[in-house]
Scaffold this motif. Structure first.
Motif, mmCIF file in Angstrom:
data_model
loop_
_atom_site.group_PDB
_atom_site.id
_atom_site.type_symbol
_atom_site.label_atom_id
_atom_site.label_comp_id
_atom_site.label_asym_id
_atom_site.label_seq_id
_atom_site.Cartn_x
_atom_site.Cartn_y
_atom_site.Cartn_z
ATOM 1 N N TRP A 55 0.802 -1.331 -0.025
ATOM 2 C CA TRP A 55 0.222 -0.130 0.213
ATOM 3 C C TRP A 55 0.795 1.257 0.073
ATOM 4 O O TRP A 55 0.556 2.159 -0.785
ATOM 5 C CB TRP A 55 -0.728 0.017 1.127
ATOM 6 N N ASP A 56 1.767 1.186 0.760
ATOM 7 C CA ASP A 56 2.747 2.420 0.946
ATOM 8 C C ASP A 56 3.386 2.688 -0.420
ATOM 9 O O ASP A 56 3.578 3.601 -0.687
ATOM 10 C CB ASP A 56 3.813 2.167 2.042
ATOM 11 N N ARG B 7 1.076 4.178 -2.907
ATOM 12 C CA ARG B 7 0.425 5.344 -2.546
ATOM 13 C C ARG B 7 1.713 6.286 -2.677
ATOM 14 O O ARG B 7 1.499 7.710 -2.463
ATOM 15 C CB ARG B 7 -0.213 5.470 -1.361
ATOM 16 N N TYR C 159 4.541 9.156 -3.350
ATOM 17 C CA TYR C 159 4.640 10.296 -4.509
ATOM 18 C C TYR C 159 6.193 10.121 -5.004
ATOM 19 O O TYR C 159 7.030 10.563 -4.455
ATOM 20 C CB TYR C 159 4.297 11.563 -3.826
ATOM 21 N N LYS D 73 -1.874 4.651 -11.060
ATOM 22 C CA LYS D 73 -2.943 5.536 -10.453
ATOM 23 C C LYS D 73 -4.485 5.444 -10.967
ATOM 24 O O LYS D 73 -5.557 5.500 -10.139
ATOM 25 C CB LYS D 73 -2.681 7.006 -10.933
ATOM 26 N N ARG E 177 -8.498 -2.451 -8.366
ATOM 27 C CA ARG E 177 -7.465 -1.797 -8.111
ATOM 28 C C ARG E 177 -6.759 -2.394 -6.857
ATOM 29 O O ARG E 177 -5.660 -2.682 -6.542
ATOM 30 C CB ARG E 177 -7.707 -0.284 -7.655
#
Lengths: 293, 545
Positions: free
Chosen positions: B33-34, B37, B39, B421, B443
């Motif tokens: 998950w990290d 997500r 950036y 994304k 997703r």
């Protein structure tokens, strides 16, 4: 003043400058590149011919072939340096002109550095015989220059009219964008065109070296003259270049007879300016159909 | 990867040793998950906003009142505002270029006092040449950059003025202070003559024509007896540098005079390019002339005006040239001079005054100071020019802008390349799907599969091979739970051909009444073998997905 002599001289020069002008004209109309390195290609092929005459053979055919081949190689060099990297970049016309000027600066100085400032002279390609045509005494080199430039130019023009590659080049001349859409490779055609026009510069160089010498900067004046002929005839038009070469040749002959040799350039530029003021795109250039850079 | 898992059920039977299995290290499902997500666009310290240093205190109004004659321009463009956090007054210098200009000009003014004794002659002469060439280039930049006329006849004007004033000075005894003035008249006359074709001819036709004009001038000067064809130039004109002075003082005077000429040219550039004429011409860039004309901008008149003003200035510089060098030489008209000058403009950057000055500084330094290099220095200049033309859009002073544009392009490329994304669906598909839960389910499913792929290791497979049923380690249990939860259609199952002897793997059809289909010809002798083979098929499908 011997009229026949002057006219023969003018015809010879017109043939040589016409060859140069047609080369410049084809480059501009098909690639959109103003080849300011033409003088460098001219000088380079002169040296190529000289080297061949020194080390291989002084046979006229071999020397001429060496000049033409060196010219074609020089054209390929200019194409690889100044056309291929920037032909699809913004502001190509200005950048291309400056890039070819830079190539010319580097090339001329490299020639000066390698061969030294002393001018070299080529052997006589066509022998030293003289013939009389209509009572005018013509030396062999003049006849040779006229005949070889006319023959080679017609060969090039025929090739452009009848071969596949020539068709590609003519398509690029008409509309480069559409040509690239129908699958004509811009870069590949660029190499053909530059090799072809470089070869023409080599031919003109070898022919002109019969009267003048081969030096590192000997290409500048012929290039300027070729440019003015191409300009006067309309950039991009082979037919116009022929007419302009003939006109300027006649002008040169008339001026030397009437006023004297030192006024030739002045009347020539006056004539060019006059023609351009009347027809801003040259004799055969059509205003709307000219290439949009 | 060498953690051991102890079977918790072993505690039920304390007689036997605790069952231990080699398995994976614990990997948190949160890690996937990290990673998704995160950036991962490269960011820079200041980002897209420009950084301005903030100066404290009031005073912005005072700066904005400080104007210099004869324009109403401010000396420095300073804006004042309150800091939103501290509510203190602060100032921002919006445009630092005037500061750089003043520093650079000060450096040029004091540099003669720091030149070593033995190089003073060469460097001071080069400095004077730099001033004159910079002035010429600034005027040329007005013609090429501001007016957009590709005239290569700059040196024809300069040379004509230089030759004319030198001739007048030698034969009529014109004093040195009158030479730039007479020169500007000659320049204006030449400018008018050259400007006539510019009214009709377009860009390159004009460039080639002016190239011819320069050649014409050169040939004329080389042949004409009055203009010194025999002596290689016209020399003996009156000079502002007194002959009686010691040589060092003469050189210093020449250097500062050249610098003053350059500053005059800079002011001219500012007043033409930065005021009404420049504005009008920026309205009508190349290929947008028709629009400018339609909006009522008379760009033709503006172009000719700029051209005539520059020709006047070029004539002035020509007159100065002949008083500085006490004459004129035909190499003013040579193709190489034009080329070098053009290289100065191009290296610095077309269209800006700082470009003209810096380019001149570089090229004059290479040309005049590195004389020992011989022809190689021109090769160096040409190579510089070629590199600048091939790689830079606006010369050396355009590098900053070009780098910023490139950085922004890379940023947006990176942003658009993060396709995950949008989930496991194409954007069109996602908008067409009525049940939006499917988008989120896919997703999530993709993230889960990505995580489970990391768990598949030889240890895990070995553990399953040993004991397909029963209590498993945490990692294997996760994988098996995922496999069990898959939908029924095309789910693998085991069919019994002959109990305890022969088993095969089939795939369920997923619909009632339709028989499962065989997926392979192989038969397995024991249930455990079949279980493991089925597991391997599923693992393979997972890794391929």
């Amino acid at each position: 003043m011997n009229w026949g002599f002057v006219i023969a001289n003018a015809i010879t020069l017109a043939c040589i400058y016409g060859t140069l002008a047609i080369g410049l004209s084809i480059t501009w109309s098909s690639l959109g590149l103003i080849n300011m390195a033409y003088g460098f290609i001219f000088a380079l092929s002169g040296y190529g011919a000289w080297l061949a005459a020194q080390h291989v053979s002084a046979n006229g055919f071999i020397v001429m072939a060496a000049g033409i081949l060196t010219g074609a190689a020089g054209g390929l060099l200019v194409c690889a340096l100044a056309f291929i990297p920037i032909h699809d970049k913004p502001n190509f016309t200005v950048r291309g002109m400056i890039a070819t000027l830079a190539v010319s600066l580097v090339g001329n100085q490299a020639l000066l550095w390698y061969f030294g400032p002393r001018a070299k002279s080529l052997p006589q390609l066509f022998g030293a015989s003289q013939t009389s045509i209509f009572g005018v005494v013509m030396t062999a080199d003049k006849i040779g220059a006229v005949v070889s430039s006319v023959v080679l130019l017609s060969a090039v023009l025929l090739w452009m009219r009848s071969s596949r590659r020539g068709l590609e080049i003519r398509a690029m001349m008409m509309n480069p964008h559409a040509a690239s859409i129908v699958g004509i490779g811009v870069r590949r055609t660029g190499f053909y065109v530059m090799a072809l026009t470089g070869g023409l510069a080599g031919l003109a160089s070898v022919l002109l070296s019969q009267t003048y010498y081969v030096g590192p900067f000997s290409g500048i004046t012929p290039m300027v003259k070729g440019l003015s002929v191409a300009l006067c005839g309309g950039l991009g038009s082979v037919f116009g270049a022929v007419i302009a070469a003939a006109l300027l040749g006649i002008n040169e002959a008339m001026t030397s007879v009437v006023f004297g040799g030192q006024y030739v350039l002045i009347t020539q530029f006056a004539l060019i300016i006059l023609i351009l003021l009347i027809r801003p795109r040259g004799i055969a250039g059509i205003l709307d159909k000219a290439r949009e850079a | 990867m060498t953690a051991t898992w102890k079977n918790p059920i072993s505690a039920f039977d304390p007689e036997k040793p605790v069952e231990e299995v080699v398995t994976n290290d614990y990997l948190s499902p949160q890690s996937q998950w990290d990673a998704v997500r995160a950036y991962n666009v490269p960011t820079y310290e200041v980002g897209r906003l420009r950084y301005y240093h903030k100066w404290g205190g009031h005073g912005a109004r005072l700066w904005s009142r400080l104007r210099y004659w004869p324009t109403r321009r401010r000396v420095l463009d300073i804006s004042g505002e309150y800091n939103a956090k501290t509510l203190r007054r602060q100032k921002t210098i919006e445009d630092k270029r005037p500061i750089w200009w003043v520093l650079a000009l000060l450096a040029l003014a004091i540099v003669p006092f720091f030149i070593p004794e033995n190089q003073q002659n060469a460097l001071l002469t080069a400095g004077a040449v730099f001033g004159i060439y910079a002035a010429i280039n600034l005027c040329w930049m007005l013609i090429i950059g501001t007016a957009g006329i590709y005239s290569l006849a700059t040196y024809a004007v300069v040379g004509a003025a230089a030759y004319g004033t030198a001739y007048l000075s030698i034969h009529l005894g014109l004093p040195w202070w009158a030479m730039p003035l007479i020169g500007s008249i000659i320049g204006l006359v030449f400018g008018v003559i050259i400007a006539i074709p510019a009214t009709r001819l377009e860009g390159f036709y004009y460039a080639l024509l002016t190239l011819g004009l320069v050649e014409l001038c050169r040939v004329y000067v080389l042949q004409s007896r009055e203009f010194g064809s025999a002596t290689g130039g016209l020399f003996g004109a009156d000079s502002y540098i007194p002959q009686a002075w010691p040589q060092h003082d003469q050189l210093m005077l020449g250097y500062y005079a050249g610098l003053a000429l350059m500053i005059l040219a800079l002011f001219l550039f500012r007043f033409v390019n930065g005021k009404r004429l420049g504005r009008v011409l920026r309205m009508a860039p190349e290929k947008r002339e028709a629009f400018a004309e339609a909006t009522g901008v008379n760009y033709r008149a503006a172009r000719i005006q700029v051209f005539l003003i520059s020709s006047l200035a070029l004539g002035f510089i020509g007159g100065f040239y002949s008083t500085h060098f006490r004459g004129a030489a035909p190499n003013l008209f040579s193709f190489d001079t034009m080329l070098l000058s053009l290289s100065m403009l191009v290296i610095g950057g077309l269209g800006r005054s700082e470009g003209a000055v810096l380019g001149t500084l570089i090229v004059v330094f290479i040309d005049r100071v590195l004389v020992d290099w011989g022809p190689m220095r021109f090769v160096l200049i040409g190579t510089l020019m070629l590199l600048v033309v091939l790689f830079l859009r606006g010369g050396l002073f355009g590098i900053k802008e070009q780098f910023r544009a490139w950085r922004d392009k890379k940023k947006s490329e990176n942003r658009s390349s993060r396709a995950e994304k949008g989930g496991e669906m194409l954007p069109e598909e996602a908008t067409e799907t009525p049940n939006k839960d499917i988008i989120y389910f896919r997703r999530f499913d993709k993230m889960q599969r990505d995580f489970l792929k990391k768990l598949i290791t030889p240890e895990l497979i070995e553990e399953h091979r040993k004991r397909p049923l029963g209590q498993h380690s945490e990692a294997l249990e996760r994988v098996l739970t995922y496999f069990r939860r898959q939908p029924l259609n095309d789910k693998y199952a085991i069919t019994v051909i002959e109990p305890f002897k022969s088993y095969r793997i089939v795939a369920l059809s997923g619909s009632r009444g339709v028989a499962p289909r065989l997926v392979e010809d192989k038969t397995y002798g024991t249930p455990d073998e079949a279980y493991h083979a089925l597991f391997m098929r599923r693992v393979q499908d997972l890794l391929e997905s």
